[in-house]
Motif scaffolding. Structure first.
Motif, short mmCIF file in Angstrom:
data_model
loop_
_atom_site.label_atom_id
_atom_site.label_comp_id
_atom_site.label_asym_id
_atom_site.label_seq_id
_atom_site.Cartn_x
_atom_site.Cartn_y
_atom_site.Cartn_z
N UNK A 60 -0.34 12.68 -2.95
CA UNK A 60 0.20 11.40 -2.49
C UNK A 60 -0.74 10.25 -2.78
N UNK A 61 -0.95 9.43 -1.74
CA UNK A 61 -1.77 8.23 -1.88
C UNK A 61 -3.20 8.55 -2.35
N UNK A 62 -3.72 9.69 -1.83
CA UNK A 62 -5.08 10.09 -2.24
C UNK A 62 -5.13 10.38 -3.73
N UNK A 63 -4.14 11.13 -4.20
CA UNK A 63 -4.12 11.49 -5.62
C UNK A 63 -3.99 10.23 -6.49
N UNK A 64 -3.21 9.26 -6.00
CA UNK A 64 -3.05 8.01 -6.76
C UNK A 64 -4.38 7.25 -6.82
N UNK B 266 -12.41 4.63 0.15
CA UNK B 266 -12.61 3.18 0.17
C UNK B 266 -11.39 2.45 -0.36
N UNK B 267 -10.84 2.95 -1.45
CA UNK B 267 -9.65 2.32 -2.05
C UNK B 267 -8.50 2.35 -1.05
N UNK B 268 -8.33 3.49 -0.38
CA UNK B 268 -7.23 3.60 0.59
C UNK B 268 -7.46 2.63 1.76
N UNK B 269 -8.71 2.55 2.25
CA UNK B 269 -9.04 1.61 3.33
C UNK B 269 -8.78 0.17 2.93
N UNK B 270 -9.24 -0.19 1.75
CA UNK B 270 -9.23 -1.60 1.37
C UNK B 270 -7.91 -2.05 0.74
N UNK B 271 -7.16 -1.09 0.16
CA UNK B 271 -6.01 -1.53 -0.65
C UNK B 271 -4.68 -0.86 -0.33
N UNK B 272 -4.65 0.14 0.55
CA UNK B 272 -3.47 1.00 0.75
C UNK B 272 -2.59 1.13 -0.50
N UNK B 273 -3.04 1.92 -1.46
CA UNK B 273 -2.28 2.07 -2.71
C UNK B 273 -0.96 2.80 -2.51
N UNK B 274 -0.10 2.77 -3.51
CA UNK B 274 1.19 3.46 -3.46
C UNK B 274 0.96 4.97 -3.33
N UNK B 275 1.99 5.68 -2.83
CA UNK B 275 1.84 7.13 -2.78
C UNK B 275 2.68 7.83 -3.85
N UNK B 276 3.32 7.03 -4.71
CA UNK B 276 4.03 7.64 -5.84
C UNK B 276 4.05 6.62 -6.97
N UNK B 277 4.50 7.06 -8.13
CA UNK B 277 4.52 6.14 -9.27
C UNK B 277 5.81 5.32 -9.22
N UNK B 278 5.73 4.00 -9.07
CA UNK B 278 6.95 3.20 -8.98
C UNK B 278 7.69 3.20 -10.32
#
Ligand code: ATP
Ligand code: MG
Length: 422
Positions: free
Chosen positions: A16-20, A314-326
């Motif tokens: 999910x988000x971690x893998x992204x 850090x990326x997840x904390x600072x940016x909450x990235x997507x959890x899948x490919x849009x």
């Protein structure tokens, strides 16, 4: 129900988000490394135990108690790699790659250490390592630091502090070691269990303690920086001056010693306050003696490794990235006749528009539920194919993010339509 089988403690599935976020680190790193002309190298996960004992050091935590060591079927003692530098140096020597040449290399992959699992500290974790052979520095040391700084920028990360120090030459360190041991002995009642053990085996490592109760002992210890040999001192001064030239801020941390034995002269770490106790996301330095120590010709070397899990956090904390490919385009298949031409159409779009994500509705479903999935996919447009469209070789284009009319286009007009708009 059959009993489930769990993963091994400290060895995580990343999804999910971690893998992204993980992928983002790797892609940004590859792009940045390419800018500087670094080449990939791929190395084995398993090496002879002796390689790590000889390079990392017999009396380091890693070799003493953290390695996954086993006898293979021939009875040879092998270990899962706890870090990448030793294997990289072995490969340089074995393949003659440092002979009259400079090497600038990088690799990434899993490393294994039997540590106590906690946030930011795992038993299988991933590093991206960069190593340079054949250059004395400090210009190349600075290049590595600049490269890592550029990577943080590329990743949009904030709040990373660069800490630097010099460990001097082997001889300077031996002299310093005596002063340090004398000092630590004078405060022996205040040393914790780890430090007592290290006092005789690897006293410099006491300076690297993470125990808050030890901070006063460490803060007042004699400084390695004051005991440097002349060449190392010059090297360090030039390093600082060149960092200044590039506008790279740093903090000199006299207690930065690194956990592995092989370092000398410049060492550095990038540290954040946002991850709790496991705040070092990248660490490295010079290891001029190592190539010779494991059987090669004397070759200066410098490198660093970054911890991908810590950057990912850090990326997840600072940016909450997507959890899948849009998706950019989502292909909806309405009616029985559309499934097979739908596959052909989606492949045609991918051929012509390689930078877009064209996701097709597989597995059927009602028109309504397919449109819902199209919306959830993040796509800008749905391409709808029903029985009528198939018979007329057209497709319906439905904008999903703006209030405009849907329109019917011939298949051979689709590519032009999308390349103008996306
Ligand atoms: P630490 O002081 O945090 O134990 P280290 O000095 O053992 O780190 P290195 O061997 O220099 O670390 O590894 C480089 C980087 O790899 C570290 O800065 C960290 O980001 C990451 N790393 C090291 N050990 C682990 C681990 N067990 N789990 C996750 N990441 C790790
Ligand atoms: Mg460690």
């Amino acid at each position: 129900m059959t009993k489930q089988i769990a993963a091994i403690r400290g060895m995580n599935d990343i999804y999910g988000q971690q893998a992204m976020a993980f992928q983002k680190v790797l892609q940004a790193a590859e792009q940045t490394l390419h800018q500087y002309g670094y080449q990939p190298i791929r190395l084995p996960l398993v090496e002879k135990t002796e390689l790590f004992a000889r390079s990392i050091g017999e009396v380091t935590d890693i070799v003493e108690k953290e390695m996954y060591t086993f006898a293979d079927r021939n009875g040879d003692s092998l270990s899962l790699r706890p870090e990448g530098t030793a294997g990289c140096v072995r490969a340089m020597i074995e393949n003659g790659l440092t002979h009259n040449q400079i090497q600038k290399l990088y690799y990434s992959g899993p490393m294994f250490r039997h540590e106590r699992p906690q946030k930011g500290r795992y038993r299988q974790f991933h590093q991206l390592g960069v190593e340079v052979f054949g250059l004395n520095g400090p210009d190349i040391d600075v290049e590595l630091i600049a490269l890592s700084a550029r990577l943080w920028e590329q990743l949009g990360l904030n709040g990373l502090e660069l800490q630097i120090n010099s460990l001097g030459s082997q001889q300077a360190r031996t002299a310093y070691r005596e002063d340090l041991v004398a000092y630590l002995q004078s405060r022996i009642d205040e040393l914790d269990e780890d430090s007592l053990r290290r006092l005789n085996t690897n006293p410099l490592r006491v300076l690297d303690t993470k125990n808050p109760a030890m901070q006063d002992v460490v803060a007042n210890a004699p400084k390695l920086m004051d005991a440097l040999d002349v060449e190392s001192k010059q090297h360090f001064e030039q390093l600082c001056a060149q960092l200044d030239d590039l506008g790279l801020d740093y903090v000199i941390n006299p207690n930065l010693v690194r956990g592995l034995d092989y370092y000398n002269r410049s060492v550095f770490e990038w540290v954040t306050k946002d991850l709790g106790a496991q705040g070092t996301v990248c660490a490295g330095g010079r290891y001029d003696g190592l190539v010779e120590q494991i059987g090669g010709k004397p070759t200066p070397a410098v490198g660093f490794a970054l911890g991908i899990e810590r950057l990912m956090a850090l990326i997840i904390d600072q940016q909450s990235p997507e959890d899948s490919i849009p998706a950019d385009i989502y292909v909806v298949l309405a009616g029985d006749q559309a499934a097979r031409p739908g596959l052909v159409l989606a492949e045609m779009l991918r051929d012509a528009l390689p930078s877009l994500s064209v996701q097709m509705n597989c597995g059927g479903g009602s028109f309504k539920s397919q449109l819902k999935k199209a919306d959830k996919s993040g796509a800008t447009y749905a391409v709808i194919l029903g029985d009528n469209e198939v018979s007329q070789q057209v497709a319906m284009i439905k904008p999903l993010r703006e209030q405009s009319e849907q329109q019917s286009l011939a298949w051979d007009e689709l590519v032009a339509f999308f390349s103008q708009r996306m």
